[in-house]
Scaffold this motif. Structure first.
Motif, short mmCIF file in Angstrom:
data_model
loop_
_atom_site.label_atom_id
_atom_site.label_comp_id
_atom_site.label_asym_id
_atom_site.label_seq_id
_atom_site.Cartn_x
_atom_site.Cartn_y
_atom_site.Cartn_z
N ARG A 54 45.74 -47.07 -19.05
CA ARG A 54 46.57 -47.83 -18.11
C ARG A 54 46.72 -49.24 -18.64
O ARG A 54 45.83 -49.77 -19.32
CB ARG A 54 45.93 -47.85 -16.73
CG ARG A 54 45.63 -46.46 -16.17
CD ARG A 54 46.88 -45.69 -15.81
NE ARG A 54 46.57 -44.35 -15.32
CZ ARG A 54 47.49 -43.48 -14.91
NH1 ARG A 54 48.76 -43.81 -14.94
NH2 ARG A 54 47.11 -42.27 -14.50
N ASN A 55 47.87 -49.86 -18.30
CA ASN A 55 48.14 -51.20 -18.79
C ASN A 55 48.87 -52.00 -17.73
O ASN A 55 49.78 -51.48 -17.07
CB ASN A 55 48.96 -51.13 -20.09
CG ASN A 55 49.33 -52.49 -20.63
OD1 ASN A 55 50.40 -53.00 -20.35
ND2 ASN A 55 48.43 -53.08 -21.41
N HIS B 283 51.06 -54.31 -18.03
CA HIS B 283 52.47 -54.59 -18.31
C HIS B 283 53.33 -53.34 -18.28
O HIS B 283 54.39 -53.30 -17.65
CB HIS B 283 52.60 -55.26 -19.69
CG HIS B 283 51.93 -56.60 -19.79
ND1 HIS B 283 52.38 -57.70 -19.13
CD2 HIS B 283 50.82 -56.98 -20.47
CE1 HIS B 283 51.60 -58.73 -19.41
NE2 HIS B 283 50.64 -58.32 -20.21
N LEU B 284 52.88 -52.31 -18.98
CA LEU B 284 53.67 -51.09 -19.13
C LEU B 284 53.17 -49.95 -18.25
O LEU B 284 53.65 -48.83 -18.36
CB LEU B 284 53.66 -50.64 -20.60
CG LEU B 284 54.29 -51.64 -21.59
CD1 LEU B 284 54.15 -51.14 -23.02
CD2 LEU B 284 55.77 -51.88 -21.25
N ARG B 285 52.21 -50.24 -17.38
CA ARG B 285 51.61 -49.28 -16.45
C ARG B 285 50.79 -48.22 -17.19
O ARG B 285 49.61 -48.06 -16.93
CB ARG B 285 52.69 -48.59 -15.58
CG ARG B 285 53.62 -49.57 -14.87
CD ARG B 285 52.96 -50.26 -13.71
NE ARG B 285 53.82 -51.26 -13.10
CZ ARG B 285 54.74 -50.98 -12.16
NH1 ARG B 285 54.91 -49.72 -11.75
NH2 ARG B 285 55.48 -51.95 -11.66
N SER B 286 51.41 -47.50 -18.11
CA SER B 286 50.68 -46.50 -18.90
C SER B 286 51.16 -46.57 -20.34
O SER B 286 52.36 -46.75 -20.60
CB SER B 286 50.91 -45.08 -18.36
OG SER B 286 50.46 -44.97 -17.03
N VAL B 287 50.22 -46.40 -21.27
CA VAL B 287 50.53 -46.38 -22.70
C VAL B 287 49.82 -45.19 -23.32
O VAL B 287 48.61 -45.05 -23.19
CB VAL B 287 50.09 -47.68 -23.41
CG1 VAL B 287 50.34 -47.57 -24.91
CG2 VAL B 287 50.81 -48.88 -22.84
N VAL B 288 50.59 -44.32 -23.99
CA VAL B 288 50.02 -43.18 -24.70
C VAL B 288 50.63 -43.13 -26.09
O VAL B 288 51.85 -43.26 -26.25
CB VAL B 288 50.28 -41.85 -23.96
CG1 VAL B 288 49.66 -40.68 -24.72
CG2 VAL B 288 49.75 -41.91 -22.53
N VAL B 289 49.77 -42.92 -27.09
CA VAL B 289 50.23 -42.74 -28.47
C VAL B 289 49.54 -41.49 -29.01
O VAL B 289 48.31 -41.40 -29.00
CB VAL B 289 49.91 -43.95 -29.36
CG1 VAL B 289 50.44 -43.72 -30.78
CG2 VAL B 289 50.52 -45.23 -28.77
N THR C 256 55.52 -44.58 -22.61
CA THR C 256 55.19 -45.58 -21.60
C THR C 256 55.78 -45.14 -20.26
O THR C 256 56.59 -44.19 -20.21
CB THR C 256 55.74 -46.97 -21.96
OG1 THR C 256 57.17 -46.93 -22.04
CG2 THR C 256 55.16 -47.47 -23.28
N SER C 257 55.42 -45.82 -19.21
CA SER C 257 55.85 -45.43 -17.86
C SER C 257 57.28 -45.85 -17.58
O SER C 257 57.75 -46.91 -18.02
CB SER C 257 54.93 -46.07 -16.82
OG SER C 257 53.63 -45.57 -16.90
N ASP C 258 57.97 -45.01 -16.83
CA ASP C 258 59.29 -45.34 -16.29
C ASP C 258 59.05 -45.95 -14.91
O ASP C 258 58.77 -45.24 -13.94
CB ASP C 258 60.15 -44.09 -16.20
CG ASP C 258 61.55 -44.38 -15.65
OD1 ASP C 258 61.79 -45.51 -15.18
OD2 ASP C 258 62.39 -43.44 -15.68
N GLN C 259 59.14 -47.26 -14.83
CA GLN C 259 58.81 -47.95 -13.58
C GLN C 259 59.88 -47.76 -12.52
O GLN C 259 59.69 -48.14 -11.36
CB GLN C 259 58.58 -49.43 -13.88
CG GLN C 259 57.39 -49.66 -14.81
CD GLN C 259 57.19 -51.11 -15.20
OE1 GLN C 259 57.68 -52.02 -14.52
NE2 GLN C 259 56.46 -51.34 -16.28
N SER C 260 61.00 -47.13 -12.88
CA SER C 260 62.03 -46.81 -11.90
C SER C 260 61.88 -45.39 -11.37
O SER C 260 62.67 -44.95 -10.55
CB SER C 260 63.42 -46.98 -12.53
OG SER C 260 63.63 -46.02 -13.56
N VAL D 236 49.40 -55.42 -25.87
CA VAL D 236 50.71 -55.20 -25.25
C VAL D 236 51.13 -56.54 -24.70
O VAL D 236 50.45 -57.10 -23.84
CB VAL D 236 50.64 -54.15 -24.12
CG1 VAL D 236 52.00 -54.01 -23.45
CG2 VAL D 236 50.17 -52.81 -24.66
N TYR D 237 52.26 -57.06 -25.20
CA TYR D 237 52.67 -58.40 -24.79
C TYR D 237 54.18 -58.46 -24.67
O TYR D 237 54.90 -57.81 -25.42
CB TYR D 237 52.19 -59.42 -25.81
CG TYR D 237 51.94 -60.79 -25.22
CD1 TYR D 237 50.70 -61.13 -24.70
CD2 TYR D 237 52.96 -61.73 -25.17
CE1 TYR D 237 50.48 -62.38 -24.15
CE2 TYR D 237 52.75 -62.98 -24.61
CZ TYR D 237 51.50 -63.29 -24.10
OH TYR D 237 51.29 -64.53 -23.55
#
Length: 421
Positions: free
Chosen positions: A115-116, A118-124, A140-144, A224-225
């Motif tokens: 979880r992040n 800024h981007l809510r979720s980050v997976v690589v 990354t998460s779709d915040q919409s 993440v910035y």
């Protein structure tokens, strides 16, 4: 009463003559040599002790040889890096399912699943596609859409031996696939460094500050910035540092690499090498099938170099007008203050003209030029130069100093539109 002279004479008569015994001088000399020998021994011992103390201090304090990164064995065609921080298995399952919609993937390995803020979720993830090719995917998460994971980039797996960092720089990491952020600081730098790195730093030519990861945080290899929408992978640099776990140990830079793009919907950079220069023009060669066309920008990390004037597709060559060329002109605006104007080259200099008289431009102000491959005035706008001096109150022109070093160009990136446009 005796005079002083008489007293001295009497004392002389009373004094007994001193006759040195045989060998007296030699005994004195031997004793002197022994004393000097002891002193030299003591001095040498003290020096040795001091040297030992200094060596110990250097080792404890980390002074001396610079820190370096130990190589990480490859995992076949994949990076053999352990995951960054704690792995969220729920995110891994969701990302694997999303990736599967583009085709079956096997042998999946996780680099990041967290979880992040800024981007809510980050997976690589790393894995084989249907053809057995090693791939690297970013999610990354779709915040919409209630933070549902979206596949942002799917690229060939990097060299597992030489790679020191992987990254994704894009303004399309927070909404629906391919959608640009509506936030002025909606471009994100997502970077992961190899094991052993204690601090990751990202610098962008779009702004005049640096972003530094917390070296002691659990995810110190991951940063993440957010940066302004003008920021792109081509103007971003990722730097890794190592600091030994010793008191007062110094931090050492161990790598510096360019940012990477490739998110769905982003403009694509075509690498090109400079083969010749004639006056205010460059000739560059690029990879076959690079989709290079006249009117596209040539950029380096520091900013705009010029514009493609002609393309020889049979030879994969392009001619570029430098920004100082009389053939170069275009619309620009100042960063932050948004003062409009136009630029043109004079053959030696770069001038911003048609500036509103009331517009205020000060020495050092950054001037941006919209990139035609982005089809947006703001997204990916490239820094062309900085004001050389303050603009006079009644003037409508100001000279600019190019931010790119036009005299020492070896490689450039030519910005081309996304394949889907």
């Amino acid at each position: 009463m005796h005079s002083p002279a008489e007293l001295r004479a009497g004392l002389v008569e009373l004094a007994e003559p001193v006759t040195p015994t045989e060998g007296y001088e030699h005994r004195v000399l031997r004793r002197a040599r022994r004393i000097r020998g002891r002193r030299r021994f003591a001095s040498g011992t003290a020096a040795a002790v001091c040297l030992a103390v200094l060596v110990t201090m250097f080792r404890v304090l980390g002074i001396g040889s610079a820190a370096h990164l130990a190589a990480v064995p490859a995992d076949g065609p994949f990076l053999g890096w352990p995951p960054v921080g704690d792995v969220d298995t729920g995110l891994v399952r969701e990302a694997t399912s999303v990736w599967g919609r583009a085709g079956p993937h096997t042998g999946i390995r996780t680099l990041v699943a967290t979880r992040n803020m800024h981007l809510r979720s980050v997976v690589v993830l790393q894995g084989y596609d249907e053809q057995g090719t090693a791939r690297l995917a970013f999610f990354t998460s779709d915040q919409s859409a209630s933070d549902a994971l979206r596949l942002r980039a799917d690229r060939p797996a990097p060299d597992p031996v030489k790679t020191q960092a992987i990254s994704l720089v894009s303004p399309r990491l927070t909404g629906a696939t391919g959608e640009v952020s509506t936030d002025g600081w909606g471009t994100y730098v997502l970077a992961i460094a190899m094991p052993g790195v204690t601090t990751v730093r990202a610098s962008s030519a779009a702004i005049d500050v640096e972003m530094v990861g917390e070296p002691d945080a659990p995810t110190s290899r991951l940063i993440v910035y957010s940066i302004p929408l003008q920021g792109t992978a081509e103007t971003t640099t990722i730097t890794g540092f190592v600091r030994p776990d010793r008191p007062l140990a110094r931090t050492t830079k161990v790598f510096e690499v360019a940012g990477e793009g490739g998110a769905v919907g982003d403009a694509r950079a075509v690498p090109a090498e400079v083969t010749s220069r004639t006056g205010q023009h460059l000739v560059v060669t690029f990879a076959e099938g690079g989709a290079v066309r006249p009117g596209q920008f040539a950029v380096v990390t520091e900013g705009l170099v010029g514009r493609v004037a002609a393309v020889d597709e049979t030879r994969s060559e392009a001619t570029i007008d430098l920004i100082t060329s009389p053939a170069f002109s275009g619309e620009v605006y100042t960063n932050i203050s948004d003062v409009p104007g136009s630029v043109r080259g004079t053959g030696e200099k770069l001038v911003m003209e048609n500036v509103p008289v009331e517009g205020e431009i000060y020495q050092g102000n950054r001037v941006l030029m919209p990139d035609p491959s982005q089809r947006s005035r703001q997204i990916g706008a490239v820094t062309i130069g900085r004001a050389t001096t303050d603009k006079a109150a009644d003037a409508d022109t100001v000279e600019l100093t190019p931010t790119a070093d036009l005299a020492r160009l070896e490689k450039v990136s030519i910005m081309t539109p996304s394949a889907g446009r």
